[in-house]
Design a protein around this motif. Structure first.
Motif, short mmCIF file in Angstrom:
data_model
loop_
_atom_site.label_atom_id
_atom_site.label_comp_id
_atom_site.label_asym_id
_atom_site.label_seq_id
_atom_site.Cartn_x
_atom_site.Cartn_y
_atom_site.Cartn_z
N UNK A 126 0.82 -1.20 0.00
CA UNK A 126 0.00 0.00 0.00
C UNK A 126 0.85 1.26 0.00
N UNK A 127 2.05 1.18 0.57
CA UNK A 127 2.92 2.36 0.64
C UNK A 127 3.63 2.63 -0.68
N UNK A 128 3.69 1.61 -1.54
CA UNK A 128 4.37 1.80 -2.82
C UNK A 128 5.88 1.94 -2.69
N UNK A 129 6.47 1.33 -1.66
CA UNK A 129 7.93 1.42 -1.47
C UNK A 129 8.68 0.42 -2.34
N UNK A 130 7.95 -0.56 -2.91
CA UNK A 130 8.58 -1.59 -3.73
C UNK A 130 9.77 -2.22 -2.98
N UNK A 131 9.44 -2.77 -1.82
CA UNK A 131 10.47 -3.30 -0.93
C UNK A 131 11.18 -4.49 -1.57
N UNK A 132 12.51 -4.42 -1.62
CA UNK A 132 13.31 -5.51 -2.16
C UNK A 132 13.24 -6.72 -1.23
N UNK A 187 11.02 4.01 13.61
CA UNK A 187 10.75 5.20 12.81
C UNK A 187 11.81 5.27 11.72
N UNK A 188 11.33 5.25 10.48
CA UNK A 188 12.23 5.28 9.33
C UNK A 188 12.12 6.65 8.67
N UNK A 189 13.21 7.40 8.68
CA UNK A 189 13.26 8.72 8.08
C UNK A 189 14.40 8.77 7.08
N UNK A 190 14.38 9.73 6.17
CA UNK A 190 15.51 9.85 5.23
C UNK A 190 16.84 9.96 5.98
N UNK A 191 17.72 9.02 5.70
CA UNK A 191 19.05 9.06 6.30
C UNK A 191 19.18 8.37 7.63
N UNK A 192 18.06 7.90 8.23
CA UNK A 192 18.19 7.28 9.54
C UNK A 192 17.03 6.34 9.83
N UNK A 193 17.34 5.27 10.56
CA UNK A 193 16.34 4.33 11.06
C UNK A 193 16.46 4.31 12.58
N UNK A 194 15.38 4.70 13.25
CA UNK A 194 15.39 4.77 14.71
C UNK A 194 14.74 3.51 15.30
N UNK A 203 7.74 11.65 4.26
CA UNK A 203 8.61 12.26 5.26
C UNK A 203 9.15 11.20 6.21
N UNK A 204 8.29 10.24 6.56
CA UNK A 204 8.68 9.19 7.51
C UNK A 204 7.70 8.03 7.42
N UNK A 205 8.20 6.86 7.81
CA UNK A 205 7.36 5.66 7.95
C UNK A 205 7.56 5.13 9.35
N UNK A 206 6.47 4.91 10.06
CA UNK A 206 6.53 4.35 11.41
C UNK A 206 6.04 2.91 11.35
N UNK A 207 6.81 2.01 11.93
CA UNK A 207 6.49 0.58 11.94
C UNK A 207 6.16 0.16 13.37
N UNK A 208 4.92 -0.27 13.58
CA UNK A 208 4.50 -0.77 14.89
C UNK A 208 4.29 -2.28 14.78
N UNK A 217 6.58 17.20 4.42
CA UNK A 217 5.96 18.44 4.90
C UNK A 217 5.09 18.23 6.12
N UNK A 218 4.77 16.98 6.44
CA UNK A 218 3.97 16.70 7.63
C UNK A 218 4.83 16.86 8.87
N UNK A 219 4.16 17.07 10.00
CA UNK A 219 4.92 17.15 11.24
C UNK A 219 5.44 15.77 11.62
N UNK A 220 6.45 15.75 12.48
CA UNK A 220 7.05 14.49 12.91
C UNK A 220 6.08 13.71 13.80
N UNK A 221 6.35 12.42 13.90
CA UNK A 221 5.58 11.57 14.80
C UNK A 221 5.94 11.92 16.24
N UNK A 222 4.91 11.96 17.07
CA UNK A 222 5.15 12.24 18.48
C UNK A 222 5.31 10.94 19.26
N UNK A 223 5.87 11.08 20.47
CA UNK A 223 6.01 9.89 21.32
C UNK A 223 4.64 9.31 21.65
N UNK A 224 3.65 10.19 21.86
CA UNK A 224 2.30 9.71 22.16
C UNK A 224 1.72 8.89 21.03
#
Length: 600
Positions: free
Chosen positions: A242-248, A270-277, A299-304, A323-330
């Protein structure tokens, strides 16, 4: 004060906050204007997908009527903020700091008050802006407070700007508290909606339906641009994209493994450009994700992780556009809680689905079994009739010698035993076929027992066995199929006689039960049944391991047929026996309740 003109639209999601939260925001805007001596105060909150939404406008009733709940792009205002001068928590943006390019960019996005322009440097210009950025503990922008049209129509100097920042410090913290509390309330609404979905009847029985409905529900409730739910239960199922990331493939395996670790440690990724948290091992694919996110415009993909107990079942992947705001801890905590709720729902639906498949397979096997038994008995019965007839002819013929007559008699006995087996299989097939329910009607057990006694007396007397009818009931009515009930009673009496010796006695009769039901009882003094044999007593074709019992003729189908009959009638069969001490068998019939107007 910002308002939307060009491209104006309501927010895609439900407007921010409930009535109480909005009332608090209006009260805070009123208080802020009063404290600082400004005529107008407005509050915007940062929504997902890079939007700002007006939630309170004080001092401008017309704008409040028109603008509350409308959205503008945060990116447009960030261009304006970059031209501001920082004074405490406020940005002072005189109109002359705005380039022609920026003015064109925000044309139609901001409203210009109807104020005279004096041209004096110290006078308030209609396009002047005074705005406070309200950030959370992580430094993420959560809301904006605008002040417009000072009472004296004069531009504030640096000292006055600092005073305003100090005066409104408590109000700004209060706004942040309201925003965060409403965010928490929103998370709870999402979790409750997910739990209601999980309890819905279709979702409890079908994993695919659950996933479709969950995606539709959460896509709007979580305020995300795209959402994907992946489950690991069916390895052959197509993986959604659904995300269209075409995951290898190698990245997909790494992501699945990271989701399993996230479930173990109860955290989100949390997956952001340049970093995976959240997962150092998945961080090895940071460059791949950077390219994929850029291509998809996220902007980011959050994996739960999604799971139940100690087992991970899949993952919930949420994405927001650039352009969206970042994911919050909540939001991360809420997503993790959703992983638990979804996991329980998926596990329950999968178990129900699997159970239904197994039941369907069992039904198909049962149908196949009935068909096989029916066809088998039919196909064998015809040649067996021919064999038996010719064997009987030869056994009584005077044209063959004595040796051939003995052979013919052996064939005849064997064909009779095989005929008994075929008859038993046919009966077992009929009474265990759910497609052929019993013809239920009132049946008096007393005549059935008496007829069975009369039919079996001669057989018993030839073996030196005495039959007794016990009980003094005049009538014992049950609801059932007369033919099947008579077959069950006859089967038990036949067994009692067959496995008894000369001089033994057999007692049969009907007894009332305290619950209003009736029991047919057959007791004998015969060979008895060992405890080990009782465990397999009702298995089709089971014969006793007792050598003395094996010497008696039988097919091993009788008790299995009786049990099937009793189960079809809502009753049961109980056996009490000890090897060498006889056997007592009870057929327990449920209480018969006559319909209104019918005879008992």
């Amino acid at each position: 004060m910002e308002q939307l003109r060009t491209g104006e639209r309501r927010t895609r999601d439900l407007s921010w906050g409930d009535a109480r939260a909005r009332a608090l925001m209006h009260a805070l805007a009123d208080d802020a204007a009063t404290r600082t001596g400004f005529r107008v105060c407005a509050i915007e909150v940062v929504r997902p997908k890079g939007l700002l939404e007006f939630v309170a406008i004080h001092g401008d009733a017309a704008s409040a009527e028109e603008r509350l709940g409308t959205a503008s792009r945060l990116s447009d205002m960030q261009l304006v903020f970059a031209q501001g001068e920082e004074h405490g928590q406020f940005l002072w943006i005189p109109f002359e700091n705005l380039s022609e390019e920026i003015r064109e960019r925000i044309d139609g996005v901001v409203v210009v008050p109807d104020l005279p322009t004096t041209g004096e440097q110290g006078d308030w210009h209609p396009m002047d802006m005074l705005v406070a950025r309200i950030d959370d503990e992580r430094g993420d922008l959560r809301a904006l407070l605008y002040l417009d049209v000072p009472s004296d129509l004069a531009r504030p100097d640096a000292a006055r700007l600092r005073e305003i920042s100090d005066e409104l410090a408590t109000i700004l913290r209060s706004i942040l508290t309201v925003v965060e509390r409403e965010e928490y309330a929103g998370h709870m609404r999402v979790i409750r909606a997910t739990r209601r979905l999980a309890r819905s009847n279709p979702a409890r029985h079908d994993v695919n339906h659950l996933l479709r409905e969950a995606r539709s529900t959460l896509l709007g409730a979580l305020s995300v641009d795209e959402l994907e739910i992946r489950v690991f239960l069916d390895q052959d199922a197509a993986t959604p994209d659904s995300l269209g990331l075409e995951v290898a493939p190698d990245v997909g395996r790494a992501l699945d493994e990271a989701a399993a670790r996230a479930w173990t440690h109860q955290r989100v990724l949390i997956i952001e450009p340049g970093h995976v948290w959240g997962d150092p091992e998945l961080a090895a694919y940071a460059d791949w994700f950077t390219t994929a996110l850029d291509k998809a415009g996220f902007e980011a993909v959050v994996v739960a992780p999604v799971g139940v107990d100690d087992k991970v079942l899949g993952m919930l992947m949420c994405a927001r556009r650039t352009g969206s705001r970042r994911w919050t801890d909540g939001e991360g905590v809420a997503a993790l809680e959703l992983g638990h709720d979804l996991g329980r729902a998926i596990a329950n639906a999968h178990a129900t689905q699997r159970e239904r498949r197994l039941l369907e397979e069992l039904r198909e096997l049962e149908v196949a079994r009935h068909w096989f038994l029916r066809e088998l008995t039919h196909e064998i019965n015809n040649p067996m009739t021919v064999i038996a007839a010719n064997a009987e002819f030869l056994a009584t013929s005077e044209t063959i010698d004595e040796r051939d007559q003995r052979r013919a008699q052996a064939v005849l006995r064997a064909s009779e035993r095989l005929g008994d087996l075929l008859q038993g299989l046919s009966m077992l097939s009929q009474v265990s076929d759910p497609q052929q329910p019993p013809a239920m009607q009132q049946v008096d057990l007393v005549p059935v027992v008496e007829e069975t006694l009369a039919a079996m007396t001669a057989v018993a007397e030839r073996s030196g066995i005495t039959l007794h009818l016990v009980g003094d009931l005049d009538e014992a009515v049950v609801l059932g199929d007369p033919r099947e009930i008579a077959s069950a009673v006859s089967n038990l009496v036949d067994n009692a006689v067959k496995y008894s010796d000369a001089g033994h006695e057999v007692w049969i009769g009907v007894e009332p039960r305290p619950d209003g039901g009736l029991s047919f009882v057959c007791s004998d003094e015969g060979l008895g049944i060992s405890e080990a044999d009782q465990a397999n007593l009702f298995a089709p074709l089971f014969r006793s391991t007792n050598e003395a019992a094996l010497m008696r003729p039988g097919t091993g189908l009788g008790l299995g047929i009786v049990r099937e009959i009793m189960q079809r009638h809502g009753g049961s069969i109980e056996v009490e026996s000890a090897l060498g001490r006889g056997t007592r068998v009870r057929l327990q019939f449920r209480p018969y309740v006559p319909r209104s107007g019918s005879a008992a």
